[in-house]
Design a protein around this motif. Structure first.
Motif, PDB file in Angstrom:
ATOM      1  N   ALA A   1      -1.914  18.097  -3.623  1.00 27.68           N
ATOM      2  CA  ALA A   1      -1.431  19.132  -4.553  1.00 27.68           C
ATOM      3  C   ALA A   1      -2.084  20.477  -4.256  1.00 27.68           C
ATOM      4  O   ALA A   1      -1.418  21.522  -4.282  1.00 27.68           O
ATOM      5  N   THR A   2      -3.370  20.463  -3.945  1.00 26.90           N
ATOM      6  CA  THR A   2      -4.075  21.712  -3.618  1.00 26.90           C
ATOM      7  C   THR A   2      -3.518  22.319  -2.342  1.00 26.90           C
ATOM      8  O   THR A   2      -3.248  23.529  -2.279  1.00 26.90           O
ATOM      9  N   ALA A   3      -3.331  21.505  -1.318  1.00 33.14           N
ATOM     10  CA  ALA A   3      -2.783  22.003  -0.051  1.00 33.14           C
ATOM     11  C   ALA A   3      -1.383  22.580  -0.251  1.00 33.14           C
ATOM     12  O   ALA A   3      -1.058  23.648   0.282  1.00 33.14           O
ATOM     13  N   ALA A   4      -0.568  21.898  -1.033  1.00 38.27           N
ATOM     14  CA  ALA A   4       0.784  22.392  -1.297  1.00 38.27           C
ATOM     15  C   ALA A   4       0.734  23.723  -2.034  1.00 38.27           C
ATOM     16  O   ALA A   4       1.484  24.650  -1.709  1.00 38.27           O
ATOM     17  N   ALA A   5      -0.150  23.840  -3.017  1.00 35.28           N
ATOM     18  CA  ALA A   5      -0.251  25.081  -3.785  1.00 35.28           C
ATOM     19  C   ALA A   5      -0.700  26.242  -2.903  1.00 35.28           C
ATOM     20  O   ALA A   5      -0.241  27.373  -3.071  1.00 35.28           O
ATOM     21  N   VAL A   6      -1.584  25.953  -1.944  1.00 31.42           N
ATOM     22  CA  VAL A   6      -2.102  27.009  -1.068  1.00 31.42           C
ATOM     23  C   VAL A   6      -1.078  27.405  -0.004  1.00 31.42           C
ATOM     24  O   VAL A   6      -0.839  28.587   0.240  1.00 31.42           O
ATOM     25  N   TYR A   7      -0.449  26.419   0.634  1.00 30.67           N
ATOM     26  CA  TYR A   7       0.397  26.703   1.797  1.00 30.67           C
ATOM     27  C   TYR A   7       1.869  26.918   1.482  1.00 30.67           C
ATOM     28  O   TYR A   7       2.574  27.547   2.272  1.00 30.67           O
ATOM     29  N   GLU A   8       2.372  26.433   0.376  1.00 29.19           N
ATOM     30  CA  GLU A   8       3.799  26.542   0.091  1.00 29.19           C
ATOM     31  C   GLU A   8       4.280  27.990   0.060  1.00 29.19           C
ATOM     32  O   GLU A   8       5.318  28.304   0.664  1.00 29.19           O
ATOM     33  N   PRO A   9       3.548  28.918  -0.564  1.00 24.14           N
ATOM     34  CA  PRO A   9       4.018  30.313  -0.515  1.00 24.14           C
ATOM     35  C   PRO A   9       4.084  30.873   0.910  1.00 24.14           C
ATOM     36  O   PRO A   9       5.001  31.630   1.251  1.00 24.14           O
ATOM     37  N   PHE A  10       3.147  30.481   1.749  1.00 21.00           N
ATOM     38  CA  PHE A  10       3.165  30.925   3.149  1.00 21.00           C
ATOM     39  C   PHE A  10       4.387  30.356   3.877  1.00 21.00           C
ATOM     40  O   PHE A  10       5.082  31.080   4.595  1.00 21.00           O
ATOM     41  N   TYR A  11       4.657  29.062   3.674  1.00 18.96           N
ATOM     42  CA  TYR A  11       5.808  28.441   4.326  1.00 18.96           C
ATOM     43  C   TYR A  11       7.113  29.080   3.852  1.00 18.96           C
ATOM     44  O   TYR A  11       8.053  29.252   4.630  1.00 18.96           O
ATOM     45  N   ARG A  12       7.184  29.442   2.586  1.00 16.90           N
ATOM     46  CA  ARG A  12       8.372  30.122   2.068  1.00 16.90           C
ATOM     47  C   ARG A  12       8.557  31.460   2.794  1.00 16.90           C
ATOM     48  O   ARG A  12       9.669  31.805   3.206  1.00 16.90           O
ATOM     49  N   ARG A  13       7.463  32.191   2.976  1.00 17.18           N
ATOM     50  CA  ARG A  13       7.540  33.469   3.693  1.00 17.18           C
ATOM     51  C   ARG A  13       7.940  33.283   5.149  1.00 17.18           C
ATOM     52  O   ARG A  13       8.693  34.078   5.709  1.00 17.18           O
ATOM     53  N   LEU A  14       7.418  32.235   5.775  1.00 21.76           N
ATOM     54  CA  LEU A  14       7.819  31.946   7.155  1.00 21.76           C
ATOM     55  C   LEU A  14       9.314  31.662   7.240  1.00 21.76           C
ATOM     56  O   LEU A  14       9.996  32.136   8.162  1.00 21.76           O
ATOM     57  N   ASN A  15       9.827  30.889   6.299  1.00 17.19           N
ATOM     58  CA  ASN A  15      11.271  30.603   6.293  1.00 17.19           C
ATOM     59  C   ASN A  15      12.084  31.878   6.136  1.00 17.19           C
ATOM     60  O   ASN A  15      13.127  32.039   6.786  1.00 17.19           O
ATOM     61  N   GLU A  16      11.618  32.792   5.296  1.00 19.04           N
ATOM     62  CA  GLU A  16      12.304  34.081   5.144  1.00 19.04           C
ATOM     63  C   GLU A  16      12.257  34.871   6.445  1.00 19.04           C
ATOM     64  O   GLU A  16      13.236  35.502   6.838  1.00 19.04           O
ATOM     65  N   LEU A  17      11.128  34.833   7.116  1.00 17.99           N
ATOM     66  CA  LEU A  17      10.984  35.535   8.393  1.00 17.99           C
ATOM     67  C   LEU A  17      11.939  34.952   9.431  1.00 17.99           C
ATOM     68  O   LEU A  17      12.664  35.686  10.115  1.00 17.99           O
ATOM     69  N   PHE A  18      11.966  33.629   9.551  1.00 16.24           N
ATOM     70  CA  PHE A  18      12.835  33.000  10.541  1.00 16.24           C
ATOM     71  C   PHE A  18      14.312  33.217  10.237  1.00 16.24           C
ATOM     72  O   PHE A  18      15.147  33.190  11.143  1.00 16.24           O
ATOM     73  N   ALA A  19      14.646  33.470   8.993  1.00 17.10           N
ATOM     74  CA  ALA A  19      16.043  33.713   8.633  1.00 17.10           C
ATOM     75  C   ALA A  19      16.575  34.980   9.289  1.00 17.10           C
ATOM     76  O   ALA A  19      17.793  35.140   9.433  1.00 17.10           O
ATOM     77  N   ASP A  20      15.672  35.863   9.706  1.00 16.29           N
ATOM     78  CA  ASP A  20      16.086  37.107  10.366  1.00 16.29           C
ATOM     79  C   ASP A  20      16.437  36.910  11.844  1.00 16.29           C
ATOM     80  O   ASP A  20      16.926  37.832  12.483  1.00 16.29           O
ATOM     81  N   TYR A  21      16.173  35.752  12.387  1.00 17.33           N
ATOM     82  CA  TYR A  21      16.390  35.491  13.814  1.00 17.33           C
ATOM     83  C   TYR A  21      17.571  34.550  14.025  1.00 17.33           C
ATOM     84  O   TYR A  21      17.833  33.668  13.215  1.00 17.33           O
TER      85      TYR A  21
END
Length: 74
Positions: free
Chosen positions: A11-31
């Motif tokens: 749960a801690t790992a998900a809380a820390v990394y999930e916002p980053f992964y969401r941002r990465l997905n947004e970034l990759f959507a541009d390619y």
């Protein structure tokens, strides 16, 4: 041996990394898929180069190390 994830740690790992992964997905959507393929290829090949280089450094350092120190654990 059996390894089990601690639910609190998961749960801690998900809380820390999930916002980053969401941002990465947004970034990759541009390619385009073709651009992502090039990025993936570059990172894969650069990673391979880095691993090879690190192995060379370690080998060279070991070759220059006095024999008595070579047998000690890292």
């Amino acid at each position: 041996m059996r390894v089990v994830a601690d639910p609190a740690a998961v749960a801690t790992a998900a809380a820390v990394y999930e916002p980053f992964y969401r941002r990465l997905n947004e970034l990759f959507a541009d390619y385009t898929p073709a651009e992502i393929a090039v990025l993936s290829d570059w990172f894969t090949r650069a990673g391979d180069l880095m691993r090879t280089y690190l192995e060379e450094i370690r080998r060279d350092q070991l070759a220059n190390m006095p024999r008595a120190r070579r047998t000690r654990s890292r």
